[in-house]
Design a protein around this motif. Structure first.
Motif, PDB file in Angstrom:
ATOM      1  N   SER A 247      -7.974 -10.338  -4.723  1.00 22.21           N
ATOM      2  CA  SER A 247      -6.664 -10.616  -4.695  1.00 22.21           C
ATOM      3  C   SER A 247      -5.803  -9.891  -5.788  1.00 22.21           C
ATOM      4  N   LEU A 248      -6.520  -9.875  -6.937  1.00 17.51           N
ATOM      5  CA  LEU A 248      -5.931  -8.972  -7.951  1.00 17.51           C
ATOM      6  C   LEU A 248      -5.705  -7.457  -7.680  1.00 17.51           C
ATOM      7  N   LEU A 249      -7.150  -7.030  -7.083  1.00 19.27           N
ATOM      8  CA  LEU A 249      -6.907  -5.466  -6.795  1.00 19.27           C
ATOM      9  C   LEU A 249      -5.822  -5.180  -5.565  1.00 19.27           C
ATOM     10  N   LEU A 250      -5.631  -5.946  -4.697  1.00 24.75           N
ATOM     11  CA  LEU A 250      -4.470  -5.898  -3.730  1.00 24.75           C
ATOM     12  C   LEU A 250      -3.447  -5.820  -4.540  1.00 24.75           C
ATOM     13  N   TRP A 251      -3.094  -6.892  -5.388  1.00 26.97           N
ATOM     14  CA  TRP A 251      -1.641  -7.117  -6.031  1.00 26.97           C
ATOM     15  C   TRP A 251      -1.379  -5.747  -6.812  1.00 26.97           C
ATOM     16  N   MET A 252      -2.166  -5.094  -7.374  1.00 31.32           N
ATOM     17  CA  MET A 252      -1.882  -4.077  -8.014  1.00 31.32           C
ATOM     18  C   MET A 252      -1.440  -2.765  -7.507  1.00 31.32           C
ATOM     19  N   ASN A 253      -1.390  -2.793  -6.291  1.00 29.06           N
ATOM     20  CA  ASN A 253      -1.251  -1.775  -5.380  1.00 29.06           C
ATOM     21  C   ASN A 253       0.425  -2.034  -4.726  1.00 29.06           C
ATOM     22  N   PRO A 257       2.305  -4.364   1.436  1.00 31.43           N
ATOM     23  CA  PRO A 257       3.247  -5.328   1.577  1.00 31.43           C
ATOM     24  C   PRO A 257       3.144  -6.476   0.287  1.00 31.43           C
ATOM     25  N   ARG A 258       1.822  -6.836   0.032  1.00 26.50           N
ATOM     26  CA  ARG A 258       1.806  -7.914  -0.900  1.00 26.50           C
ATOM     27  C   ARG A 258       1.794  -7.470  -2.380  1.00 26.50           C
ATOM     28  N   GLY A 259       1.718  -6.047  -2.585  1.00 28.30           N
ATOM     29  CA  GLY A 259       1.539  -5.728  -3.926  1.00 28.30           C
ATOM     30  C   GLY A 259       2.865  -5.803  -4.795  1.00 28.30           C
ATOM     31  N   LEU A 260       2.442  -6.318  -5.928  1.00 29.30           N
ATOM     32  CA  LEU A 260       3.415  -6.644  -7.023  1.00 29.30           C
ATOM     33  C   LEU A 260       4.582  -7.462  -6.649  1.00 29.30           C
ATOM     34  N   ARG A 261       4.143  -8.363  -5.633  1.00 29.58           N
ATOM     35  CA  ARG A 261       5.118  -9.160  -5.057  1.00 29.58           C
ATOM     36  C   ARG A 261       5.072 -10.716  -5.550  1.00 29.58           C
ATOM     37  N   SER A 262       5.997 -11.640  -5.901  1.00 35.50           N
ATOM     38  CA  SER A 262       6.061 -12.947  -6.212  1.00 35.50           C
ATOM     39  C   SER A 262       5.450 -13.701  -5.166  1.00 35.50           C
ATOM     40  N   PRO A 263       4.709 -14.579  -5.218  1.00 38.87           N
ATOM     41  CA  PRO A 263       3.997 -14.866  -6.502  1.00 38.87           C
ATOM     42  C   PRO A 263       2.834 -14.119  -6.678  1.00 38.87           C
ATOM     43  N   SER A 264       2.344 -14.071  -8.209  1.00 36.44           N
ATOM     44  CA  SER A 264       1.394 -13.266  -8.461  1.00 36.44           C
ATOM     45  C   SER A 264       0.119 -14.261  -8.120  1.00 36.44           C
ATOM     46  N   PRO A 265      -1.105 -13.382  -7.941  1.00 35.59           N
ATOM     47  CA  PRO A 265      -2.295 -13.944  -7.576  1.00 35.59           C
ATOM     48  C   PRO A 265      -2.508 -15.084  -8.431  1.00 35.59           C
ATOM     49  N   GLU A 266      -3.127 -16.226  -7.727  1.00 31.75           N
ATOM     50  CA  GLU A 266      -3.593 -17.694  -8.421  1.00 31.75           C
ATOM     51  C   GLU A 266      -4.793 -17.111  -9.381  1.00 31.75           C
ATOM     52  N   GLY A 267      -4.997 -17.824 -10.481  1.00 34.61           N
ATOM     53  CA  GLY A 267      -5.889 -17.939 -11.381  1.00 34.61           C
ATOM     54  C   GLY A 267      -5.933 -16.673 -12.442  1.00 34.61           C
TER      55      GLY A 267
END
Length: 315
Positions: A247-253, A257-267
């Motif tokens: 989930s972190l790897l995806l969020w960092m792109n 569509p989910r990348g850098l988008r609020s809310p940030s990944p849990e944990g």
């Protein structure tokens, strides 16, 4: 008698003038000894919602940015040095619209037209020099980063995305400031550890880290624009045992569509780092490490396959 009185008055006047001159000199010396935070290279930046509250004019040389994120969302601070003749007005007119259009299309699943929208970016956008800043910082946390600034016109920005995919930059997280020829009194920090980063070897932590305050030197051996139009950076993130690294790897792109988008990944708790620097440049960031699991990661697509991800633990 009258002559003696006159001489006494003259003598008293002379002594009074000398005392006044001494007082004024003392006050001037006292004022001269008071050095402002800006002169010392201390730059305080505050975010309460979707803004950067900071000085409009800074001094060149080494500067430590103390970024206080009092908002409810993850932010970061990227420092952009602008090409001659360009201002924040040009950004709002020529840069934000293509990014807004492109992200809207990404959210709609239309990647082909999104790429075409990003192709509308002006040529001068690629002449911007990224000069560091902080890594991602979680709500109610403070990040400290030290970078060297040349004189010129700069913009600080945060392009994390809101829950609906809209950029923070489009909601006020972009601020222009000037850097003067006069230099700060700040010297380079003395590091406790060093990180090398490059597009070929990825992130290499050259020293072991232990609990407590650390001053980490970051050496950008090279730099390149990846498929998301910007280069590599270094973010320090603390994570819980059950947190999903995927989930972190995806969020960092941000192109996802989910990348850098609020809310940030849990944990995951973001605790700073060093934003993009040019090849050959170096910067410093501070971290107060407590026992737990950590990851150093770049904000690039598929950071793990690019070796731009490094996990470690503090006992």
């Amino acid at each position: 008698m009258r002559t003696s009185f006159t001489l006494l008055v003259i003598l008293i006047s002379i002594l009074a003038c000398k005392n006044q001159e001494k007082k004024e000199t003392s006050e001037q010396e006292g004022m001269a000894s008071v050095v402002s935070p800006i002169q010392k290279g201390e730059v305080h930046v505050l975010t309460q919602s979707m803004e950067f509250i900071a000085a409009d004019t800074l001094m060149s040389g080494w500067n430590t940015f103390v970024y206080d994120n009092r908002s409810t969302e993850v932010h970061f601070m990227l420092l952009d040095r602008y090409p001659e003749g360009k201002t924040i007005a040009d950004t709002k007119a020529e840069v934000l619209p293509p990014f807004d259009e492109g992200m809207k299309l990404i959210m709609e699943g239309d990647m082909d037209n999104a790429v075409a929208a990003f192709g509308k970016l002006p040529e001068w956008f690629h002449q911007i020099k990224f000069c560091g800043g902080t890594g991602f910082i979680s709500p109610k946390h403070i990040a400290r980063s030290t970078v060297y600034l040349e004189p010129g016109r700069y913009v600080m920005e945060c392009y994390v995305k809101m829950f609906n995919g809209e950029w923070h930059t489009s909601h006020g997280m972009i601020k222009e400031f000037m850097v003067t020829d006069k230099a700060t009194t700040l010297s380079q920090p003395t590091p406790t550890a060093t990180i090398d980063i490059s597009s070929t070897n990825g992130i290499i932590l050259k020293d072991s880290l232990s609990a407590g305050k650390q001053i980490i030197q970051t050496n950008f051996l090279d730099q390149k624009a990846y498929e998301h139009f910007v280069g590599h950076d270094i973010n320090l993130v603390k994570y819980e045992t059950n947190a999903s690294m995927d989930s972190l790897l995806l969020w960092m792109n941000w192109m996802h569509p989910r990348g850098l988008r609020s809310p940030s990944p849990e944990g995951f708790t973001f605790i700073g780092g060093m934003n993009n620097l040019s090849a050959g440049d170096k910067g410093y960031f501070e971290a107060d490490l407590v026992p737990g699991n950590y990851v150093l990661i770049s904000e690039v697509p598929e950071a793990d396959t690019k070796k731009l991800m490094h996990t470690f633990s503090i006992e």
